[in-house]
Design an enzyme around this catalytic site. Structure first.
Site, PDB file in Angstrom:
ATOM      1  N   CYS A 158      -2.624   6.734  22.789  1.00 53.56           N
ATOM      2  CA  CYS A 158      -3.858   5.682  22.368  1.00 53.56           C
ATOM      3  C   CYS A 158      -4.613   6.516  22.272  1.00 53.56           C
ATOM      4  CB  CYS A 158      -3.536   4.200  23.396  1.00 53.56           C
ATOM      5  SG  CYS A 158      -3.851   5.223  24.864  1.00 53.56           S
ATOM      6  N   LYS A 160       7.036  -4.994  34.604  1.00 51.47           N
ATOM      7  CA  LYS A 160       8.261  -4.531  33.294  1.00 51.47           C
ATOM      8  C   LYS A 160       8.331  -3.502  32.497  1.00 51.47           C
ATOM      9  CE  LYS A 160       7.623  -6.491  28.618  1.00 51.47           C
ATOM     10  NZ  LYS A 160       8.594  -5.751  28.267  1.00 51.47           N
ATOM     11  N   GLU A 206      -5.154  -2.041  28.485  1.00 44.46           N
ATOM     12  CA  GLU A 206      -5.768  -0.536  27.793  1.00 44.46           C
ATOM     13  C   GLU A 206      -4.647  -0.478  26.602  1.00 44.46           C
ATOM     14  OE1 GLU A 206      -4.955   2.667  26.901  1.00 44.46           O
ATOM     15  OE2 GLU A 206      -4.149   3.369  28.126  1.00 44.46           O
ATOM     16  N   GLY A 231      -2.073  -7.447  23.348  1.00 48.03           N
ATOM     17  CA  GLY A 231      -3.667  -7.782  24.574  1.00 48.03           C
ATOM     18  C   GLY A 231      -4.138  -8.577  24.279  1.00 48.03           C
ATOM     19  N   GLY A 257      -0.544  -1.662  25.809  1.00 43.96           N
ATOM     20  CA  GLY A 257       0.026  -1.519  24.718  1.00 43.96           C
ATOM     21  C   GLY A 257      -1.035  -1.759  23.268  1.00 43.96           C
ATOM     22  N   SER A 258      -0.755  -2.095  22.606  1.00 38.33           N
ATOM     23  CA  SER A 258      -1.511  -3.315  21.217  1.00 38.33           C
ATOM     24  C   SER A 258      -2.338  -4.087  21.538  1.00 38.33           C
ATOM     25  CB  SER A 258      -0.527  -3.198  19.849  1.00 38.33           C
ATOM     26  OG  SER A 258       0.178  -4.743  20.436  1.00 38.33           O
ATOM     27  N   THR A 259      -3.296  -3.867  20.431  1.00 39.59           N
ATOM     28  CA  THR A 259      -4.260  -4.895  20.921  1.00 39.59           C
ATOM     29  C   THR A 259      -4.052  -6.498  20.579  1.00 39.59           C
ATOM     30  OG1 THR A 259      -6.024  -3.393  20.489  1.00 39.59           O
ATOM     31  CG2 THR A 259      -6.643  -5.228  19.782  1.00 39.59           C
ATOM     32  N   GLU A 309      -4.654   1.915  13.555  1.00 40.69           N
ATOM     33  CA  GLU A 309      -3.255   2.915  14.840  1.00 40.69           C
ATOM     34  C   GLU A 309      -2.446   3.076  13.869  1.00 40.69           C
ATOM     35  OE1 GLU A 309      -2.899   1.859  18.829  1.00 40.69           O
ATOM     36  OE2 GLU A 309      -3.280   3.193  19.408  1.00 40.69           O
TER      37      GLU A 309
HETATM   38  P1  NDP Z   1       3.415  -4.292  22.007  1.00 40.85           P
HETATM   39  O1  NDP Z   1       1.970  -4.374  22.882  1.00 40.85           O
HETATM   40  O2  NDP Z   1       3.913  -5.363  21.440  1.00 40.85           O
HETATM   41  O3  NDP Z   1       4.577  -3.716  23.443  1.00 40.85           O
HETATM   42  C1  NDP Z   1       3.962  -2.953  24.715  1.00 40.85           C
HETATM   43  C2  NDP Z   1       4.002  -3.859  25.764  1.00 40.85           C
HETATM   44  O4  NDP Z   1       3.643  -5.290  26.064  1.00 40.85           O
HETATM   45  C3  NDP Z   1       5.806  -4.077  25.488  1.00 40.85           C
HETATM   46  O5  NDP Z   1       6.268  -3.959  26.678  1.00 40.85           O
HETATM   47  C4  NDP Z   1       6.260  -5.230  24.625  1.00 40.85           C
HETATM   48  O6  NDP Z   1       7.629  -5.582  25.229  1.00 40.85           O
HETATM   49  C5  NDP Z   1       5.561  -6.019  25.621  1.00 40.85           C
HETATM   50  N1  NDP Z   1       4.990  -7.321  25.085  1.00 40.85           N
HETATM   51  C6  NDP Z   1       4.607  -7.738  23.621  1.00 40.85           C
HETATM   52  N2  NDP Z   1       4.978  -8.895  23.304  1.00 40.85           N
HETATM   53  C7  NDP Z   1       4.806  -9.703  24.861  1.00 40.85           C
HETATM   54  C8  NDP Z   1       3.843 -10.596  25.441  1.00 40.85           C
HETATM   55  N3  NDP Z   1       3.391 -11.874  24.331  1.00 40.85           N
HETATM   56  N4  NDP Z   1       3.408 -10.609  26.578  1.00 40.85           N
HETATM   57  C9  NDP Z   1       3.773 -10.118  27.187  1.00 40.85           C
HETATM   58  N5  NDP Z   1       4.173  -8.709  27.490  1.00 40.85           N
HETATM   59  C10 NDP Z   1       4.550  -8.210  25.872  1.00 40.85           C
HETATM   60  O7  NDP Z   1       3.669  -2.557  21.173  1.00 40.85           O
HETATM   61  P2  NDP Z   1       4.784  -2.275  20.835  1.00 40.85           P
HETATM   62  O8  NDP Z   1       5.264  -1.609  21.326  1.00 40.85           O
HETATM   63  O9  NDP Z   1       5.275  -3.304  19.387  1.00 40.85           O
HETATM   64  O10 NDP Z   1       3.999  -0.875  20.068  1.00 40.85           O
HETATM   65  C11 NDP Z   1       3.538  -1.426  18.715  1.00 40.85           C
HETATM   66  C12 NDP Z   1       1.425  -1.216  18.588  1.00 40.85           C
HETATM   67  O11 NDP Z   1       1.031  -0.722  19.802  1.00 40.85           O
HETATM   68  C13 NDP Z   1       2.121   0.659  18.698  1.00 40.85           C
HETATM   69  O12 NDP Z   1       2.048   0.954  17.396  1.00 40.85           O
HETATM   70  C14 NDP Z   1       0.571   1.333  19.095  1.00 40.85           C
HETATM   71  O13 NDP Z   1      -0.745   1.157  18.009  1.00 40.85           O
HETATM   72  C15 NDP Z   1      -0.085   0.366  19.882  1.00 40.85           C
HETATM   73  N6  NDP Z   1       1.059   0.775  21.744  1.00 40.85           N
HETATM   74  C16 NDP Z   1      -0.374   1.042  22.105  1.00 40.85           C
HETATM   75  C17 NDP Z   1       0.051   1.573  22.999  1.00 40.85           C
HETATM   76  C18 NDP Z   1      -0.934   2.126  24.175  1.00 40.85           C
HETATM   77  O14 NDP Z   1      -0.876   3.070  24.931  1.00 40.85           O
HETATM   78  N7  NDP Z   1      -2.275   1.982  24.225  1.00 40.85           N
HETATM   79  C19 NDP Z   1       1.246   1.669  24.237  1.00 40.85           C
HETATM   80  C20 NDP Z   1       2.303   0.903  22.850  1.00 40.85           C
HETATM   81  C21 NDP Z   1       1.659   0.595  21.563  1.00 40.85           C
HETATM   82  P3  NDP Z   1       8.966  -4.854  23.862  1.00 40.85           P
HETATM   83  O15 NDP Z   1       8.885  -4.484  23.655  1.00 40.85           O
HETATM   84  O16 NDP Z   1       9.784  -5.898  24.498  1.00 40.85           O
HETATM   85  O17 NDP Z   1       8.040  -6.354  22.838  1.00 40.85           O
END
Ligand code: NDP
Length: 486
Positions: free
Chosen positions: A281, A172, A247, A230, A225-227, A380
Site C-alpha cells: 500500500c 481472518k 489501512e 474498507g 485492504g482495498s478502499t 492503485e
Molecule cells: P480486498 O480489499 O477485497 O480484500 C482484502 C481482505 O478483505 C481479504 O482478506 C478479503 O477476503 C477481505 N474482504 C473482502 N470483502 C470483504 C467483506 N465484505 N468484509 C470483510 N472482509 C472482506 O482486496 P483484494 O484482495 O481483492 O485486492 C484488491 C486491491 O486491494 C489490490 O489490488 C490493492 O489495490 C488493494 N489491497 C490493499 C492492501 C493494503 O495493504 N492496503 C492489501 C490488499 C489489497 P477475500 O480475499 O476472500 O476477498
C-alpha cells in the site's frame, strides 16, 4: 503444516466442512487445502474470544507482555521455517522473508510485549476536592482482517497492540495466504497464550470477513485492504457502532528533485516500487522526476529495472518473485492496456515473462510515463508497475503529489533541508520518507489520510486505538451543597 481453523486453542474443521485450495504462485501447483470459515465458525470464534476476555484483560499487563516476548523468541527460533512458508505461499523472495518479514514480525511482537506494562492512564487536574483519573481499558473482542500481501508481518502488526492492551481477538487471514498465520497460532499455543485469546478463521471476505465486520459482539474491526472493501466494512460495522480502523490503498508520490543524489534515488525508487512485486500500500507508485534530471534518471532507472532477477522466490538470488494470485496478475497487466489507451509510453516491461516462469503469476518490472490525471497516475495498481510524471518546480511537484484521493506513503529525494522539511509537512500523506523509502519500525505510527483510511498501526497510537479512555471521578473531600433543598 496446519490447515484448519484455530478456535478456542484447538485446530478444528469448519462447521460446513468446506475447504479452499492454497496455490503456489511460482507455478500454480496446489500446496494444501485449508478449512474455509463461514459465518457460524466466526460466531464460534467470537464466543471463545468473549469467554477468554475477562481473565485476559484482568491478567497483569507484564504477564501479557511476557507471553508476547516469548512468542517473539519462538518466531526467531522458527525463523527459517516461517520464511520458507511465507515465500512458498506469497511469492516473496526468500532473501526478503528471511531478511525483513520474519525479523520485523518478531520485532513487532517484542515491541508490544515490552509496551504492555508501559501503557499508562492519567490524572486530570480538576476542581478542588475531586480526583479524576483516566484508565486505558481494553475494548473487548476485536476483529482483524489481514490481507495477502504481507500476511505474517501484518498479523504481528494487528495482534501485537490488541493483545498487549488486553483485548481478545478473532483474526481472518486471507484465504490466499493463510499458512504463516496458522503457524503463528501454533506458536502462540506453545508460548502459553490461554485458549480463546486469539482465534484464526481463514475464509472468504464476503462470508467470514463480512460476518466479523457486522458481528454485534465485536467491539472493533481493524482492516487492511482495498478502499472499496474498507467502505463495505464501515457499512457492516454500523449495526453495533463498532470502532473501525482502516489501512487502505495508496498511490505514493516518490519525488526526485534536481539536487538529489541520483545513485541513491535510482536505487531507492526501484526498492520503493519493486519490493514485494509492488504489492504494498505504501509503494512509491508515482515516480515524480524534475525536468532537469528526468532523462538521465530514467536511463539508469530503466536499466536497473530491466536487470532485476525474476525467478523462483525460493532461490536466494531472486530479487523479484511472482504476484500472489493469477487474478491479481491479470489485474496488473490490464493496466498496461489502460495506460496505452490513454497515450502513456511503456518504458520497460509491460508483460508476463515466458519460458520457465510462464506457469507462475509473474509480471516484468514495468515503467510507464503518463499524465498526472491518467488512470495509471490515480488508481492503485498494486504491482511492479510505476507511473513516471515530470515536474518543473516545487509548487508543481506538491500540486501533482496531492492530486489524488489517497494519502499514505510519500518520498522526497533532495539535498536541500529546508525544501525537504517544508514539503514533508505539506504532502497529504500519513508518512513521508526523506532520502529513503518504505522505512517501518514498530515504534513509528503507520497509517493514512483521505481514502487511505484512518487509525494508526504501531507505536503508542496503536495501543491507544485498541483501548477506550475510562474516566473515573472521586469525591475526596469536596463540599457538595444539596441541589434540592428540602
Ligand atoms: P480486498 O480489499 O477485497 O480484500 C482484502 C481482505 O478483505 C481479504 O482478506 C478479503 O477476503 C477481505 N474482504 C473482502 N470483502 C470483504 C467483506 N465484505 N468484509 C470483510 N472482509 C472482506 O482486496 P483484494 O484482495 O481483492 O485486492 C484488491 C486491491 O486491494 C489490490 O489490488 C490493492 O489495490 C488493494 N489491497 C490493499 C492492501 C493494503 O495493504 N492496503 C492489501 C490488499 C489489497 P477475500 O480475499 O476472500 O476477498
Amino acid at each position: 503444516m496446519q490447515n484448519k481453523l484455530f478456535i478456542d486453542g484447538r485446530f478444528v474443521d469448519a462447521a460446513a466442512r468446506g475447504t479452499i485450495d492454497v496455490l503456489n504462485p511460482h507455478d500454480g501447483s496446489l500446496i494444501t487445502a485449508i478449512a474455509a470459515a463461514e459465518a457460524q465458525d466466526v460466531d464460534r470464534a467470537v464466543q471463545a474470544a468473549q469467554r477468554a476476555f475477562p481473565a485476559w484483560s484482568r491478567m497483569g499487563a507484564a504477564e501479557r507482555g511476557r507471553l508476547l516476548l516469548k512468542l517473539a523468541d519462538l518466531i526467531e527460533a522458527n525463523a527459517e521455517e516461517l520464511a520458507q512458508l511465507e515465500t512458498l505461499d506469497t511469492g516473496h523472495p526468500i532473501r526478503d522473508t528471511r531478511g525483513l518479514d520474519v525479523p520485523r514480525t518478531a520485532g513487532c511482537f517484542r515491541y508490544f510485549g515490552g509496551m504492555a506494562d508501559k501503557l499508562q492512564g492519567s490524572v486530570i487536574p480538576v476542581e478542588a476536592g475531586f480526583l479524576n483519573y483516566v484508565q486505558r481499558a481494553p475494548i473487548g473482542v476485536v476483529g482483524q482482517i489481514v490481507p495477502w500481501n504481507f500476511p505474517l508481518m501484518f498479523t504481528s502488526w494487528k495482534l501485537g497492540p490488541a493483545l498487549a492492551a488486553g483485548n481478545t481477538v478473532v483474526l481472518k487471514p486471507s484465504e490466499l495466504t493463510p499458512l504463516s498465520t496458522l503457524r503463528v497460532a501454533e506458536l502462540m499455543a506453545e508460548a502459553g497464550f490461554p485458549d480463546g485469546v486469539v482465534n484464526m478463521v481463514p475464509g472468504y471476505g464476503h462470508t467470514a470477513g463480512q460476518r466479523l465486520a457486522e458481528h454485534p459482539d465485536v467491539g472493533k474491526i481493524a482492516f487492511t485492504g482495498s478502499t472499496a472493501t474498507g467502505r463495505r466494512i464501515v457499512e457492516a460495522s454500523k449495526g453495533n457502532l463498532k470502532r473501525v480502523q482502516l489501512e487502505l490503498g495508496g498511490k505514493g508520490a516518490n519525488i526526485v528533485f534536481d539536487d538529489a543524489n541520483l545513485d541513491a534515488a535510482v536505487n531507492g525508487a526501484a526498492w520503493a516500487i519493486f519490493h514485494n512485486q509492488g504489492q504494498a500500500c505504501i509503494a512509491g507508485s508515482r515516480l515524480m522526476l524534475h525536468d532537469r534530471i528526468a532523462d538521465a534518471f530514467l536511463e539508469r532507472f530503466t536499466a536497473l529495472a530491466n536487470s532485476i532477477r525474476l525467478g523462483d522466490p525460493r532461490s536466494p538470488d531472486t530479487e523479484m518473485g511472482p504476484l500472489t494470485s493469477a487474478q491479481h496478475r491479470d489485474k496488473v497487466l490490464s493496466y498496461v492496456s489502460i495506460a496505452a489507451e490513454q497515450g502513456a509510453r511503456v518504458l520497460a516491461g509491460g508483460n508476463a515473462p515466458g519460458g520457465e516462469l510462464s506457469a507462475g503469476y509473474y509480471v516484468a518490472p514495468t515503467i510507464v510515463e503518463a499524465g498526472p490525471r491518467d488512470r495509471v497516475a490515480q488508481e492503485e495498481v498494486f504491482g511492479p508497475f510505476v507511473t513516471v510524471l515530470r515536474f518543473g518546480s516545487d509548487d508543481e511537484a506538491l500540486a501533482i503529489a496531492n492530486a489524488t484521493d489517497y494519502g499514505l506513503g510519500s518520498g522526497l529525494w533532495t539535498r536541500d533541508l529546508a525544501r525537504a522539511h517544508k514539503l514533508a509537512g505539506a504532502i497529504h500523506a500519513g508518512m513521508c520518507w526523506i532520502n529513503c523509502y518504505k522505512r517501518v519500525n514498530p515504534g513509528s505510527p503507520f497509517g493514512g489520510v483521505g481514502q487511505s483510511g484512518y487509525g494508526r498501526e504501531m507505536g503508542f497510537e496503536a495501543m491507544h486505538d485498541y483501548t477506550e479512555a475510562r474516566s473515573v471521578w472521586v469525591n475526596v473531600d469536596a463540599a457538595m451543597p444539596p441541589h434540592f433543598k428540602r
